[in-house]
Design a protein around this motif. Structure first.
Motif, PDB file in Angstrom:
ATOM      1  N   UNK A 232      -1.314  25.338  -0.151  1.00  0.00           N
ATOM      2  CA  UNK A 232      -1.656  24.058  -0.776  1.00  0.00           C
ATOM      3  C   UNK A 232      -2.583  23.227   0.104  1.00  0.00           C
ATOM      4  N   UNK A 233      -3.116  23.797   1.166  1.00  0.00           N
ATOM      5  CA  UNK A 233      -3.901  23.020   2.125  1.00  0.00           C
ATOM      6  C   UNK A 233      -5.174  22.452   1.525  1.00  0.00           C
ATOM      7  N   UNK A 234      -5.763  23.175   0.545  1.00  0.00           N
ATOM      8  CA  UNK A 234      -7.003  22.685  -0.058  1.00  0.00           C
ATOM      9  C   UNK A 234      -6.796  22.104  -1.452  1.00  0.00           C
ATOM     10  N   UNK A 235      -5.540  21.970  -1.839  1.00  0.00           N
ATOM     11  CA  UNK A 235      -5.255  21.449  -3.184  1.00  0.00           C
ATOM     12  C   UNK A 235      -5.386  19.936  -3.196  1.00  0.00           C
ATOM     13  N   UNK A 236      -5.900  19.413  -4.298  1.00  0.00           N
ATOM     14  CA  UNK A 236      -6.026  17.962  -4.495  1.00  0.00           C
ATOM     15  C   UNK A 236      -5.111  17.536  -5.633  1.00  0.00           C
ATOM     16  N   UNK A 237      -4.350  16.473  -5.404  1.00  0.00           N
ATOM     17  CA  UNK A 237      -3.403  16.024  -6.424  1.00  0.00           C
ATOM     18  C   UNK A 237      -3.722  14.581  -6.777  1.00  0.00           C
ATOM     19  N   UNK A 238      -3.568  14.271  -8.069  1.00  0.00           N
ATOM     20  CA  UNK A 238      -3.804  12.918  -8.567  1.00  0.00           C
ATOM     21  C   UNK A 238      -2.473  12.237  -8.823  1.00  0.00           C
TER      22      UNK A 238
ATOM     23  N   UNK B 162       0.802  -1.213   0.000  1.00  0.00           N
ATOM     24  CA  UNK B 162       0.000   0.000   0.000  1.00  0.00           C
ATOM     25  C   UNK B 162       0.836   1.265   0.000  1.00  0.00           C
ATOM     26  N   UNK B 163       2.070   1.168  -0.462  1.00  0.00           N
ATOM     27  CA  UNK B 163       2.971   2.309  -0.485  1.00  0.00           C
ATOM     28  C   UNK B 163       3.158   2.809  -1.916  1.00  0.00           C
ATOM     29  N   UNK B 164       3.650   4.046  -2.098  1.00  0.00           N
ATOM     30  CA  UNK B 164       3.814   4.593  -3.453  1.00  0.00           C
ATOM     31  C   UNK B 164       4.903   3.875  -4.246  1.00  0.00           C
ATOM     32  N   UNK B 165       4.707   3.804  -5.569  1.00  0.00           N
ATOM     33  CA  UNK B 165       5.704   3.218  -6.450  1.00  0.00           C
ATOM     34  C   UNK B 165       6.852   4.199  -6.665  1.00  0.00           C
TER      35      UNK B 165
ATOM     36  N   UNK C 194       8.783   9.727  -6.963  1.00  0.00           N
ATOM     37  CA  UNK C 194       9.459  10.799  -7.687  1.00  0.00           C
ATOM     38  C   UNK C 194       8.574  12.027  -7.815  1.00  0.00           C
ATOM     39  N   UNK C 195       7.284  11.810  -8.110  1.00  0.00           N
ATOM     40  CA  UNK C 195       6.352  12.932  -8.218  1.00  0.00           C
ATOM     41  C   UNK C 195       6.184  13.645  -6.875  1.00  0.00           C
ATOM     42  N   UNK C 196       6.132  12.859  -5.796  1.00  0.00           N
ATOM     43  CA  UNK C 196       6.005  13.462  -4.472  1.00  0.00           C
ATOM     44  C   UNK C 196       7.215  14.331  -4.129  1.00  0.00           C
ATOM     45  N   UNK C 197       8.408  13.836  -4.483  1.00  0.00           N
ATOM     46  CA  UNK C 197       9.624  14.618  -4.224  1.00  0.00           C
ATOM     47  C   UNK C 197       9.591  15.950  -4.967  1.00  0.00           C
ATOM     48  N   UNK C 198       9.159  15.898  -6.242  1.00  0.00           N
ATOM     49  CA  UNK C 198       9.085  17.127  -7.045  1.00  0.00           C
ATOM     50  C   UNK C 198       8.080  18.096  -6.418  1.00  0.00           C
ATOM     51  N   UNK C 199       6.928  17.545  -5.975  1.00  0.00           N
ATOM     52  CA  UNK C 199       5.900  18.395  -5.366  1.00  0.00           C
ATOM     53  C   UNK C 199       6.408  19.041  -4.079  1.00  0.00           C
ATOM     54  N   UNK C 200       7.095  18.265  -3.243  1.00  0.00           N
ATOM     55  CA  UNK C 200       7.611  18.804  -1.979  1.00  0.00           C
ATOM     56  C   UNK C 200       8.631  19.909  -2.236  1.00  0.00           C
ATOM     57  N   UNK C 201       9.504  19.701  -3.229  1.00  0.00           N
ATOM     58  CA  UNK C 201      10.488  20.743  -3.567  1.00  0.00           C
ATOM     59  C   UNK C 201       9.790  22.019  -4.040  1.00  0.00           C
ATOM     60  N   UNK C 202       8.739  21.841  -4.863  1.00  0.00           N
ATOM     61  CA  UNK C 202       8.000  22.996  -5.364  1.00  0.00           C
ATOM     62  C   UNK C 202       7.335  23.756  -4.215  1.00  0.00           C
ATOM     63  N   UNK C 203       6.774  23.024  -3.262  1.00  0.00           N
ATOM     64  CA  UNK C 203       6.104  23.666  -2.127  1.00  0.00           C
ATOM     65  C   UNK C 203       7.106  24.431  -1.257  1.00  0.00           C
ATOM     66  N   UNK C 204       8.331  23.869  -1.100  1.00  0.00           N
ATOM     67  CA  UNK C 204       9.352  24.562  -0.322  1.00  0.00           C
ATOM     68  C   UNK C 204       9.830  25.829  -1.026  1.00  0.00           C
TER      69      UNK C 204
END
Length: 322
Positions: free
Chosen positions: A316-322, A291-294, A299-309
């Motif tokens: 981004x509290x109400x943002x939904x990501x697919x 049940x963990x990410x592939x 990789x997508x999560x890392x890119x998103x976290x860098x962008x948020x920083x």
């Protein structure tokens, strides 16, 4: 030491000599093939050769010596043909042993999977209604597919037989009547098509392949088990050695390639790029089972976290990501 060095030099010289003989033998192949086609077969070719010797040379003027020369050349190439045939039989026997080992491994694996499936077939308690309401799309997302066992031998069963595969090759087994001999079979493999059957009968297998194969690296054998049942066993090399096939023939039932299980023991035999692909597939399968990410999702999560920083001013509290 000098004797060993001399032996090594002699071995190299022998290999060079054999290579030179092979090149010498093949020097006129193109010309002779064209000649044989125009003569419409071996009989016509030999008839024209001896006709040429009779009309344009003094070959027959030497009497029995001419006959002796012909017999000597015939015996020389007869011996070479027997040696080549023996080597081919040896290679074929080795391939058959490996094919039998692969089939036995696939059979054992299939039995194990059936036993596991039977053990896990006990009814499960119904899910709480609240949980079902929180996850209305669970069935639609295909989560039930996670419970599906891996296909036996990474292949499947079809109307014409069974098939198994590894990342670089696949094997199909086509049952045929017990009275059939090898000479009665028609096995025609092309880059994107295969035909298997008995002469003068409708083909058993006749269709376009799911993917392309390397025809020169494919081979087939007719095998018989202890009960007298016969089957045509065909080993085919994939052109793309970095992907799993969903089926053999277009239109056949497809397997879930996300469930295939690469052989860990053979990872060391793969080239670097192929090995990386297989290891990534295995990692993704383990992550999905837990049940963990592939790897791609991580990789997508890392890119998103860098962008948020990099953009703390954005909410981004109400943002939904697919």
């Amino acid at each position: 030491r000098l004797r060993r060095e001399a032996g090594g030099v002699a071995s190299v010289d022998r290999r060079r000599g054999r290579m030179s003989e092979m090149l010498e033998d093949e020097r006129f192949d193109g010309l002779l093939l064209s000649f044989a086609q125009q003569c419409q077969g071996i009989d016509g070719l030999l008839d024209n050769v001896f006709s040429f010797l009779r009309r344009k040379t003094d070959f027959y003027d030497v009497g029995d010596k001419a006959r002796d020369k012909v017999v000597r050349m015939f015996e020389k190439h007869e011996a070479l043909a027997e040696r080549t045939g023996s080597e081919k039989k040896k290679r074929r026997a080795e391939e058959e042993q490996r094919a039998a080992a692969r089939r036995e491994a696939a059979r054992k694996k299939s039995v194990e999977e059936v036993e596991k499936e039977a053990q896990s077939a006990a009814p499960e308690p119904p899910a709480p209604k609240a949980a079902a309401a929180d996850n209305p799309k669970k069935d639609d997302d295909g989560d039930d597919d996670d419970k599906e066992p891996p296909p036996p031998g990474n292949g499947g069963t079809t109307s014409w037989g069974i098939w198994t595969q590894q990342l670089q090759e696949l094997q199909i087994q086509v049952p045929v009547p017990a009275a059939v001999k090898s000479r009665d079979l028609v096995v025609d493999m092309k880059k994107t098509h295969i035909t298997v059957g008995v002469k003068n009968q409708p083909p058993i297998v006749d269709g376009d392949l799911h993917k392309k194969i390397i025809v020169d690296d494919c081979f087939w054998t007719l095998e018989e088990d202890a009960a007298g049942r016969k089957e045509v066993v065909i080993s085919m090399q994939k052109e793309n050695k970095m992907e799993w096939w969903k089926c053999v023939i277009v239109g056949d039932p497809e397997i879930n390639t996300q469930k295939v299980q690469p052989e860990n023991s053979k990872l060391g035999d793969l080239d670097g790029e192929t090995r990386m692909t297989v290891e990534k597939m295995m990692f993704d399968q383990r992550q999905k089972a837990l049940g963990k990410p592939t790897a791609d999702e991580m990789g997508k999560q890392d890119i998103l976290e860098k962008f948020m920083k990099q953009h703390p001013e954005m909410d981004f509290s109400k943002a939904k990501f697919n």
